[in-house]
Design an enzyme around this catalytic site. Structure first.
Site, PDB file in Angstrom:
ATOM      1  N   HIS A  42       0.829  -1.212   0.000  1.00  0.00           N
ATOM      2  CA  HIS A  42       0.000   0.000   0.000  1.00  0.00           C
ATOM      3  C   HIS A  42       0.865   1.265   0.000  1.00  0.00           C
ATOM      4  CE1 HIS A  42      -4.297  -1.141   0.273  1.00  0.00           C
ATOM      5  NE2 HIS A  42      -3.817  -2.272   0.729  1.00  0.00           N
ATOM      6  N   SER A 128      -2.976 -11.552  -9.689  1.00  0.00           N
ATOM      7  CA  SER A 128      -3.490 -12.378 -10.780  1.00  0.00           C
ATOM      8  C   SER A 128      -3.988 -11.513 -11.940  1.00  0.00           C
ATOM      9  CB  SER A 128      -4.617 -13.289 -10.289  1.00  0.00           C
ATOM     10  OG  SER A 128      -5.671 -12.524  -9.761  1.00  0.00           O
ATOM     11  N   ASP A 173       2.101  -4.078  -9.404  1.00  0.00           N
ATOM     12  CA  ASP A 173       1.925  -5.450  -9.885  1.00  0.00           C
ATOM     13  C   ASP A 173       2.482  -5.638 -11.293  1.00  0.00           C
ATOM     14  OD1 ASP A 173       0.631  -5.586  -7.503  1.00  0.00           O
ATOM     15  OD2 ASP A 173      -1.375  -5.867  -8.317  1.00  0.00           O
ATOM     16  N   TYR A 223     -10.274  -0.710  -0.902  1.00  0.00           N
ATOM     17  CA  TYR A 223      -8.979  -0.359  -1.501  1.00  0.00           C
ATOM     18  C   TYR A 223      -9.023   1.087  -2.023  1.00  0.00           C
ATOM     19  CZ  TYR A 223      -4.881  -0.388  -4.547  1.00  0.00           C
ATOM     20  OH  TYR A 223      -3.693  -0.073  -5.154  1.00  0.00           O
TER      21      TYR A 223
HETATM   22  C1  GLA Z   1      -2.953  -4.337  -5.171  1.00  0.00           C
HETATM   23  C2  GLA Z   1      -2.758  -3.233  -6.190  1.00  0.00           C
HETATM   24  C3  GLA Z   1      -1.316  -2.718  -6.142  1.00  0.00           C
HETATM   25  C4  GLA Z   1      -0.884  -2.348  -4.727  1.00  0.00           C
HETATM   26  C5  GLA Z   1      -1.212  -3.490  -3.766  1.00  0.00           C
HETATM   27  C6  GLA Z   1      -0.947  -3.096  -2.329  1.00  0.00           C
HETATM   28  O1  GLA Z   1      -2.219  -5.472  -5.507  1.00  0.00           O
HETATM   29  O2  GLA Z   1      -3.036  -3.707  -7.484  1.00  0.00           O
HETATM   30  O3  GLA Z   1      -1.175  -1.611  -7.016  1.00  0.00           O
HETATM   31  O4  GLA Z   1      -1.467  -1.151  -4.323  1.00  0.00           O
HETATM   32  O5  GLA Z   1      -2.577  -3.893  -3.867  1.00  0.00           O
HETATM   33  O6  GLA Z   1       0.417  -2.893  -2.121  1.00  0.00           O
END
Ligand code: GLA
Length: 380
Positions: A42, A128, A173, A223
């Site tokens: 995060h 994923s 990711d 989120y």
């Molecule tokens: C998800 C989001 C990422 C990141 C993580 C938390 O995977 O896709 O961009 O914010 O949560 O680190």
């Protein structure tokens, strides 16, 4: 990486296409790994630093031109046909989003048939969605005989999630899935876009994961809310990166107490990621484990994205002799816990984690990203 698994998965994606019928023309394939954050959760959307690995669970895509003008998607036992690739609310949305993003980047993509096979659990905090976008985009580029830089491919995959599907994710990711080195970790700086590769220095220590089976949605309200709170706090302080924060700067802010807690998390977490990279360079296993556990506590206490079940799985892992630290992975509210443990205690740690939640466990082996796996497509 266990390349055997990747080729089995690629075969499964091709078979999915064969069984669905369609054009029967020759398909191009690609495989993309998932991502496991070590420390730095995060913080990507707050311009922080993240230490992460790509893992040997992943997603394979097989892509071929459609024999008609219609799209065909075969994924997870579902078969979908479409007249166009824009999202409509079915299983084809994620698979076809890269088609829309590639076209927006100026690449001419014909109507396609796509088969997907996965070993990476969906919604389990292991990226994923990014693996799916990157695997599909890479297979499409391969089919077209086209190439892209790693940065451009990451931008296309991110645009597929953000602009096509409306998911407010950060850049972590996609970068991990593409840029991870072979058998090591990646330290990403989400403020500058810079990165550094670090070797995995411990032959006798492994990462084990436990998917709790409670799956989260990065497109969901929580989120999005954490991201908005964090961004509003940074904006109130006139900074763009959590790397610029200090305790006194945060305390001076006239913001809601919840927002202050988020700022304290991102400030400390980006520093922990830098310390975790130092621990890898020094091969200090104890230090990396302590930082992972500290990351988990901060995600629970300050960012409030953990759950009692995730906390129970982390505690169960930490209680196993030979475990150096454990934490939730990804967005939180469910998903996977990762633990750092000596190889000879890995099974005991997996049993303890599964016993705490009834989830599925696996080893997570640091694996190369798509830039290493697909040099014919990811160029420069
Ligand atoms: C998800 C989001 C990422 C990141 C993580 C938390 O995977 O896709 O961009 O914010 O949560 O680190």
């Amino acid at each position: 990486m266990s390349t055997g698994d990747a080729s089995d998965l690629t075969r499964a994606a091709l078979e999915a296409l064969e069984t669905a019928g369609g054009s029967g023309s020759v398909a191009a394939t690609a495989w993309a790994p998932g991502r496991c954050t070590l420390v730095g959760e995060h913080v990507d959307y707050a311009g922080g630093r993240v230490l992460c690995v790509a893992v040997d669970l992943g997603i394979a895509a097989a892509v071929r031109p459609s024999g008609t003008a219609r799209y065909l998607v075969v994924s997870g036992g579902a078969i979908v046909t479409r007249n166009d690739p824009d999202p409509t609310g079915d299983v084809g949305d994620h698979v076809l989003a890269p088609v829309v993003a590639l076209r927006a980047s100026g690449i001419s993509v014909p109507a396609l048939e796509v088969g997907i096979a996965a070993t990476l659990p969906a919604g389990a905090g292991l990226a994923s969605s990014a693996a799916l976008m990157v695997a599909t985009a890479t297979a499409i580029l391969r089919l077209l005989g086209a190439g892209m830089t790693a940065r451009d491919l990451a931008a296309v995959a991110l645009s597929a999630e953000r602009d096509v599907l409306g998911i407010p994710c950060g850049p972590l990711d996609q970068r991990a899935v593409i840029d991870a080195p072979d058998g090591g970790a990646l330290l990403l700086d989400c403020a500058t876009g810079g990165e550094e590769s670090l070797a995995w220095p411990w032959p006798d220590a492994v990462l084990v994961g436990c998917d709790t089976g409670v799956h989260h949605d990065v497109g969901g309200a929580e989120y999005r809310h954490r991201r908005e709170e964090t961004e509003s706090g940074l904006a109130a302080l006139g900074v763009t990166s959590c790397q610029e924060l200090t305790d006194s700067v945060i305390e001076s802010a006239r913001v809601d107490p919840d927002v202050k807690r988020r700022l304290h998390h991102v400030m400390a977490e980006t520093r922990r990621a830098v310390e975790a990279a130092d621990a890898m360079r020094r091969a200090d296993l104890g230090a990396l484990g302590r930082l992972m556990s500290a990351s988990h506590r901060s995600l629970g206490d300050l960012h409030e994205v953990s759950t009692p079940m995730l906390d129970a799985v982390v505690s169960a892992a930490e209680d196993v002799p030979g475990c150096f630290g454990a934490r939730m992975v990804g967005a939180g509210f469910g998903g996977t816990v990762v633990a750092l443990v000596t190889r000879d205690r890995a099974d005991a740690c997996r049993r303890a984690m599964a016993g705490a939640c009834g989830g599925v466990t696996f080893q997570l082996r640091p694996s190369p990203g798509v830039a290493v796996l697909a040099p014919d497509v990811v160029r420069g």
